[in-house]
Design a protein around this motif. Structure first.
Motif, short mmCIF file in Angstrom:
data_model
loop_
_atom_site.label_atom_id
_atom_site.label_comp_id
_atom_site.label_asym_id
_atom_site.label_seq_id
_atom_site.Cartn_x
_atom_site.Cartn_y
_atom_site.Cartn_z
N ASP A 132 -61.00 -3.90 -9.34
CA ASP A 132 -61.10 -2.50 -8.88
C ASP A 132 -60.76 -1.47 -9.95
O ASP A 132 -59.79 -0.72 -9.83
N ALA B 204 -52.83 -4.73 -3.87
CA ALA B 204 -54.12 -4.87 -3.16
C ALA B 204 -55.29 -4.94 -4.14
O ALA B 204 -56.43 -5.16 -3.74
N ASN B 205 -55.01 -4.73 -5.43
CA ASN B 205 -56.07 -4.85 -6.43
C ASN B 205 -55.77 -5.96 -7.43
O ASN B 205 -56.23 -5.93 -8.57
MG LIG Z 1 -59.41 -2.15 -4.02
#
Ligand SMILES: [Mg+2]
Ligand SMILES: Nc1ncnc2c1ncn2[C@@H]1O[C@H](COP(=O)(O)OP(=O)(O)O)[C@@H](O)[C@H]1O
Length: 197
Positions: free
Chosen positions: A130, A117-118
């Motif tokens: 992130d 997700a990053n």
């Molecule tokens: Mg993130």
């Protein structure tokens, strides 16, 4: 235009002098004591900006850093999609993700929240985002924790692709993977279902 309303920050899309940017602003957390909250937001903003600049200077794919203020970062907009949102065969991306994490670790950059997700995919190229929980530290344990988090965010088959390319790019991989095995067998980081406790 707001593009993300995360747990920690709001991310807006913007255009400065014709360049597509995002502005990531860390929001006040009312449940924290205000002075502590200000410190945390300022520190995470600073570290994120510092690491974006460092990683970029070492040739690691991250969004380019444009501006930093107390709680806000303006960086290049990656017109891509999160790796976590991609369906279908992700082998090539997982391979690349392993290489990128190895490069971060070779520069003593520990991400702190290294999951799919990053990671953003744009034109078949990966960008790591992130860095608010990152640290610049020569720590085998922190590096192993980056791998552990990734391991827990993907399936076993995906992980074996990821880790074999990590091994190729990470100079200290032997000790780091030894530490990973230790962490996994040590109670603190063991994955247990609440019902079993
Ligand atoms: Mg993130
Ligand atoms: N440079 C960027 N280019 C495009 N989208 C971004 C960029 N940075 C962040 N985003 C989007 O904003 C979301 C939240 O950003 P992120 O830095 O992961 O903050 P957090 O997860 O702490 O809220 C990301 O999942 C992504 O969709």
């Amino acid at each position: 235009m707001k593009i993300s309303n995360g747990a920690e920050a709001n991310v807006y899309r913007s255009n400065i002098l014709g360049i597509d940017c995002v502005v990531k602003v860390r929001q006040k957390k009312l449940y924290r004591i205000q002075s502590l909250d200000n410190q945390i937001r300022e520190q995470r903003t600073k570290i994120e900006a510092r690491i974006l600049a460092l990683a970029h200077s070492r040739g690691i794919a991250v969004p380019p850093l444009f501006l930093v203020s107390k709680y806000g970062i303006t960086m290049g907009f990656i017109n891509g999609i999160l790796l976590s949102k991609i369906d279908g065969n992700k082998s090539v991306y997982l391979k690349e993700a392993g290489i990128l994490l190895g490069k971060l670790h070779n520069n003593n950059i520990c991400h702190g929240d290294f999951t799919t997700a990053n990671i953003m995919v744009f034109e078949n190229k990966l960008f790591i985002i992130d860095f608010g929980l990152s640290e610049i530290i020569e720590s085998v344990e922190q590096k192993a924790l980056d791998i552990l988090l990734m391991k827990r965010s993907i399936g076993q088959k995906s992980f074996s692709i990821f880790i074999s390319s990590y091994k190729k790019s990470s100079k200290g991989h032997k000790l780091i993977i030894k530490k990973l095995n230790e962490l996994e067998t040590r109670g603190r980081y063991q994955q247990r279902s609440l019902q079993n406790i």
